[in-house]
Design an enzyme around this catalytic site. Structure first.
Site, PDB file in Angstrom:
ATOM      1  N   ASN A   4       0.867  -1.171   0.000  1.00 61.32           N
ATOM      2  CA  ASN A   4       0.000   0.000   0.000  1.00 61.32           C
ATOM      3  C   ASN A   4       0.905   1.223   0.000  1.00 61.32           C
ATOM      4  O   ASN A   4       1.515   1.542   1.022  1.00 61.32           O
ATOM      5  CB  ASN A   4      -0.885  -0.031   1.260  1.00 61.32           C
ATOM      6  CG  ASN A   4      -1.649   1.253   1.477  1.00 61.32           C
ATOM      7  OD1 ASN A   4      -1.731   2.106   0.580  1.00 61.32           O
ATOM      8  ND2 ASN A   4      -2.207   1.405   2.669  1.00 61.32           N
ATOM      9  N   HIS A  90      -9.371   1.264   4.766  1.00 62.72           N
ATOM     10  CA  HIS A  90      -8.102   1.433   5.490  1.00 62.72           C
ATOM     11  C   HIS A  90      -8.318   2.368   6.680  1.00 62.72           C
ATOM     12  O   HIS A  90      -9.120   3.309   6.598  1.00 62.72           O
ATOM     13  CB  HIS A  90      -7.037   2.000   4.545  1.00 62.72           C
ATOM     14  CG  HIS A  90      -5.678   1.980   5.166  1.00 62.72           C
ATOM     15  ND1 HIS A  90      -5.255   2.969   6.011  1.00 62.72           N
ATOM     16  CD2 HIS A  90      -4.673   1.074   5.095  1.00 62.72           C
ATOM     17  CE1 HIS A  90      -4.024   2.663   6.430  1.00 62.72           C
ATOM     18  NE2 HIS A  90      -3.657   1.529   5.895  1.00 62.72           N
ATOM     19  N   GLU A 162      -5.443  -4.820  10.534  1.00 61.84           N
ATOM     20  CA  GLU A 162      -4.437  -3.774  10.713  1.00 61.84           C
ATOM     21  C   GLU A 162      -4.697  -3.016  12.009  1.00 61.84           C
ATOM     22  O   GLU A 162      -5.497  -2.080  12.037  1.00 61.84           O
ATOM     23  CB  GLU A 162      -4.486  -2.798   9.536  1.00 61.84           C
ATOM     24  CG  GLU A 162      -4.149  -3.440   8.209  1.00 61.84           C
ATOM     25  CD  GLU A 162      -3.485  -2.442   7.271  1.00 61.84           C
ATOM     26  OE1 GLU A 162      -2.447  -2.786   6.722  1.00 61.84           O
ATOM     27  OE2 GLU A 162      -3.990  -1.324   7.138  1.00 61.84           O
TER      28      GLU A 162
HETATM   29  P1  PGA Z   1       2.905   0.432   7.530  1.00 60.10           P
HETATM   30  O1  PGA Z   1       1.433   0.593   6.914  1.00 60.10           O
HETATM   31  O2  PGA Z   1       3.462  -0.878   6.991  1.00 60.10           O
HETATM   32  O3  PGA Z   1       3.670   1.611   7.046  1.00 60.10           O
HETATM   33  O4  PGA Z   1       2.763   0.383   9.019  1.00 60.10           O
HETATM   34  C1  PGA Z   1       0.592  -0.502   6.769  1.00 60.10           C
HETATM   35  C2  PGA Z   1      -0.719  -0.061   6.176  1.00 60.10           C
HETATM   36  O5  PGA Z   1      -1.212   0.993   6.576  1.00 60.10           O
HETATM   37  O6  PGA Z   1      -1.302  -0.736   5.286  1.00 60.10           O
END
Ligand code: PGA
Length: 244
Positions: A4, A90, A162
């Site tokens: 992402n 998200h 997440e």
């Molecule tokens: P990060 O983000 O790996 O930078 O913590 C993950 C995400 O938000 O999908």
């Protein structure tokens, strides 16, 4: 393994990334790979990924196909630009742009109708984890959102767990913590869609996944893949995550 990119990179930088990344994952047949750049880079990414196993995704979509919705992008537009995937719900969309479980459901249905594969995100905030509310939050997000999909629709989605406190903070959930949350989600799937759907649904972990912690996370049978933010911006680092 999905990257992402959030609001990073231009089309030229996208092209450079793929030139460096594709040779590093040319033999990586153990998983599906997706890169989700900003909308304006989808065409460059699709062009650069042609002939490779790397799929391209968007980071959001609107649920109407077209109309007077200034600034929005629809599923059919994303599909026509050659993308296959779309991230939905998200936590940054939930926190900063008013996304709710109800709009997550609308977007997921629209993505499926457009022939896109949704990666639907759920996860708790730090205060919720500290108050022992993780399971309750996941339950609300599931029941208030994707649990309204038909079994046929549900079979086509990927879920990403997440924890908000682990995103972009360098604080990764321990493999056990992540696996616990994945078990909760799988239990919700089991209750709603049955054991077969629960064993088949892919649940990705996201939140500070890096080359040096991916192996421990992926050692958990509950964790089917990763949704990677920061560490997906650099070809060598995302390739080493893919090739954990
Ligand atoms: P990060 O983000 O790996 O930078 O913590 C993950 C995400 O938000 O999908």
């Amino acid at each position: 393994m999905a990257g992402n990119w959030k609001m990073f990179k231009t089309p030229a930088q996208t092209k450079d990334f793929f030139a460096a990344f594709l040779p590093l994952v040319a033999e990586s047949k153990h998983c599906e790979i997706a890169i989700c750049p900003p909308f304006v880079n989808i065409a460059a990414a699709v062009d650069a990924a042609k002939g490779s196993r790397v799929g391209v995704g968007a980071q959001n979509l609107y649920w109407k196909n077209e109309g007077a919705f200034t600034g929005e992008i629809s599923g059919p537009m994303i599909k026509a630009s050659g993308a296959e995937w779309v991230i939905i719900g998200h936590s940054e969309r939930r926190q900063f742009f008013g996304e709710t479980d109800a709009t997550v459901l609308e977007r997921t249905k629209a993505a499926l109708a457009a022939g896109l594969k949704p990666i639907v995100c759920v996860g708790e905030m730090l205060a919720e984890r500290e108050a022992n509310q993780t399971d309750a939050v996941l339950t609300t997000q599931f029941n208030g959102g994707i649990a309204a999909l038909s079994p046929e629709e549900f079979a086509q989605i990927v879920i990403a767990y997440e924890p908000v406190w682990a995103i972009g903070t360098g604080k990764v959930a321990t493999p056990d913590m992540a696996a616990d949350a994945h078990r909760t989600i799988r239990g919700l799937v089991n209750a709603k869609y049955g054991a077969d759907a629960a064993s088949k649904v892919r649940i990705l972990y996201g939140g500070s996944v890096k080359p040096d912690n991916v192996k421990g996370l992926m050692a958990q049978p509950e964790i089917d893949g990763a949704l990677v933010g920061g560490a997906s911006l650099e070809a060598a680092s995302f390739a080493s995550i893919v090739n954990f």
